[in-house]
Design an enzyme around this catalytic site. Structure first.
Site, short mmCIF file in Angstrom:
data_model
loop_
_atom_site.label_atom_id
_atom_site.label_comp_id
_atom_site.label_asym_id
_atom_site.label_seq_id
_atom_site.Cartn_x
_atom_site.Cartn_y
_atom_site.Cartn_z
N GLY A 11 103.81 83.83 -24.56
CA GLY A 11 104.17 84.49 -25.82
C GLY A 11 103.36 85.76 -26.02
N ASP A 36 106.19 86.11 -21.05
CA ASP A 36 106.97 86.15 -22.30
C ASP A 36 108.45 86.27 -21.91
OD1 ASP A 36 106.14 87.10 -25.48
OD2 ASP A 36 108.22 87.24 -24.84
N ILE A 56 109.17 79.61 -20.71
CA ILE A 56 108.19 78.52 -20.51
C ILE A 56 108.91 77.20 -20.21
CG2 ILE A 56 106.37 79.54 -21.94
CD1 ILE A 56 107.22 77.65 -24.19
N TYR A 155 109.21 73.16 -37.03
CA TYR A 155 108.05 73.87 -36.46
C TYR A 155 106.75 73.12 -36.78
CZ TYR A 155 104.48 77.65 -36.50
OH TYR A 155 103.36 78.42 -36.33
C1 AKB Z 1 105.15 80.64 -40.12
O1 AKB Z 1 105.30 81.15 -41.23
O2 AKB Z 1 105.95 79.89 -39.59
C2 AKB Z 1 103.87 80.95 -39.37
C3 AKB Z 1 102.86 79.92 -39.69
C4 AKB Z 1 102.34 79.78 -41.05
O3 AKB Z 1 102.44 79.20 -38.80
N1 AKB Z 1 103.39 82.28 -39.75
#
Ligand code: AKB
Length: 341
Positions: A11, A36, A56, A155
């Site tokens: 990245g 990347d 990756i 995430y």
């Molecule tokens: C996001 O907003 O997803 C990132 C983080 C807070 O990890 N900047």
């Protein structure tokens, strides 16, 4: 002359990656190899030993990297951030989890081949936290590493799981194998970054982006519609401190590290306070609120601030940029200069 060991940055084209390349080049201990999806821009290529454009998820590519380079440290920065991840959760899982698993597997096989632990630096995030209500967010205040770990974004789920993956590879990998207790394992080290703000780049795909986005918009005299409400509060950090945290954690003696993933803090402010800072620097800034309830809910689920006592005790963490210095000495001068020409 002995060849310097290699540091691999995945990245590398991202916000953290470009700053890290410059810091590692100045540091001089490592030859830098980058990976990347997109080719590294010309400006950073001379600072690197080798640059690769690839995925990756390509295990063959990772095996080739490990075969050609004596990688002593991996900075695994490649990720799909929180907002982008909610638009394609399965892709986020593939990149953030399966990609990380491939990198850990590569680092572990290198560790066994070289018979010494490869250091694996992993940027986790405040997104690993998930606080159900604003009342609980207020009650937590500066949250500790073992509190509020019910992330609501793919995430955040990915980041929390990747922390556990790293801990597994470091302490338990193939525990049933013969002589497992004597096998050399990789050295996983992680920090949970707040919302990062860079003067050089505008973030994309994050939910903490409203801060840097409004700052860069104001410097270009462009209107900005903030997608969270004025009371939304999370911790932020200037990019130089994020790089400082990674380098300090890299160099910390293994025996001093009591956690697989550490909070690191710098300053916390509400969106309204952020707007006030922007308007102090750019009086003509046109900032309005156009709240996106879904993105605002993500920010509300993140802590108002973090308790980084463990990082301060274990590896002497302390930020160089508090809120005043971050805006007055780093962000505003550099962003103003960036858009002046
Ligand atoms: C996001 O907003 O997803 C990132 C983080 C807070 O990890 N900047």
């Amino acid at each position: 002359m002995q060849k310097r060991p290699v540091a691999l940055i995945t990245g590398a084209n991202g916000e953290i990656g470009r700053s890290l390349i410059e810091t590692l080049h100045r540091d001089g201990r490592y030859r830098i190899v980058t990976l990347d999806l997109s080719p590294l821009p010309e400006k950073w290529r001379p600072l690197c030993h080798e640059t690769y454009a690839g995925n990756i998820l390509d295990r063959y590519l990772l095996d080739q990297l490990a075969a050609h380079h004596e990688i002593e440290a991996v900075f695994h920065l490649a990720a799909l951030l929180s907002t982008r991840g909610e638009r394609d959760p399965e892709l986020a899982h593939q990149i953030n989890v399966e990609g990380t698993l491939h990198l850990l597997r590569m680092a572990q096989s290198l560790t066994m081949r070289l018979d010494r632990p490869v250091k694996f630096l992993f940027p986790s995030s405040i997104a690993a936290y998930g606080i159900p209500t604003l009342a609980q967010k207020q009650a937590f205040g500066r949250i500790r590493e073992d509190q509020g770990l019910e992330p609501i974004t793919m995430y955040g789920v990915n980041k929390l799981y990747a922390e556990h993956l790293g801990r597994y590879f470091m302490r338990h990998y193939r525990m049933l194998a013969a002589n497992s207790e004597r096998s050399v394992r990789l050295d996983f080290r992680s920090v949970r970054f707040p919302g990062l703000i860079s003067a050089e780049t505008v973030p994309s795909g994050g939910t903490s982006d409203y801060g840097p986005e409004m700052l860069h918009a104001a410097a270009q005299n462009k209107p900005y519609a903030c997608f969270v409400g004025p009371e939304a509060q999370i911790p932020f950090m200037a990019m130089p401190d994020a790089i400082k945290a990674l380098m300090s954690l890299l160099d910390a003696p293994r025996e001093r590290l009591s956690l697989p993933a550490y909070n690191v803090g710098a300053f916390s402010l509400t969106a309204a306070e952020f707007v006030a800072r922007v308007k102090k620097a750019f009086p003509n800034a046109q900032v309005t609120y156009a709240i996106d309830p879904a993105r605002a809910r993500i920010v509300d689920s993140w802590p108002a601030d973090v308790d980084d006592t463990a990082a301060r005790n274990d590896w002497q963490w302390s930020p160089d940029y508090g809120i005043d210095r971050a805006f007055d000495e780093y962000l505003v001068p550099a962003i103003r200069a960036r858009y002046r020409d």
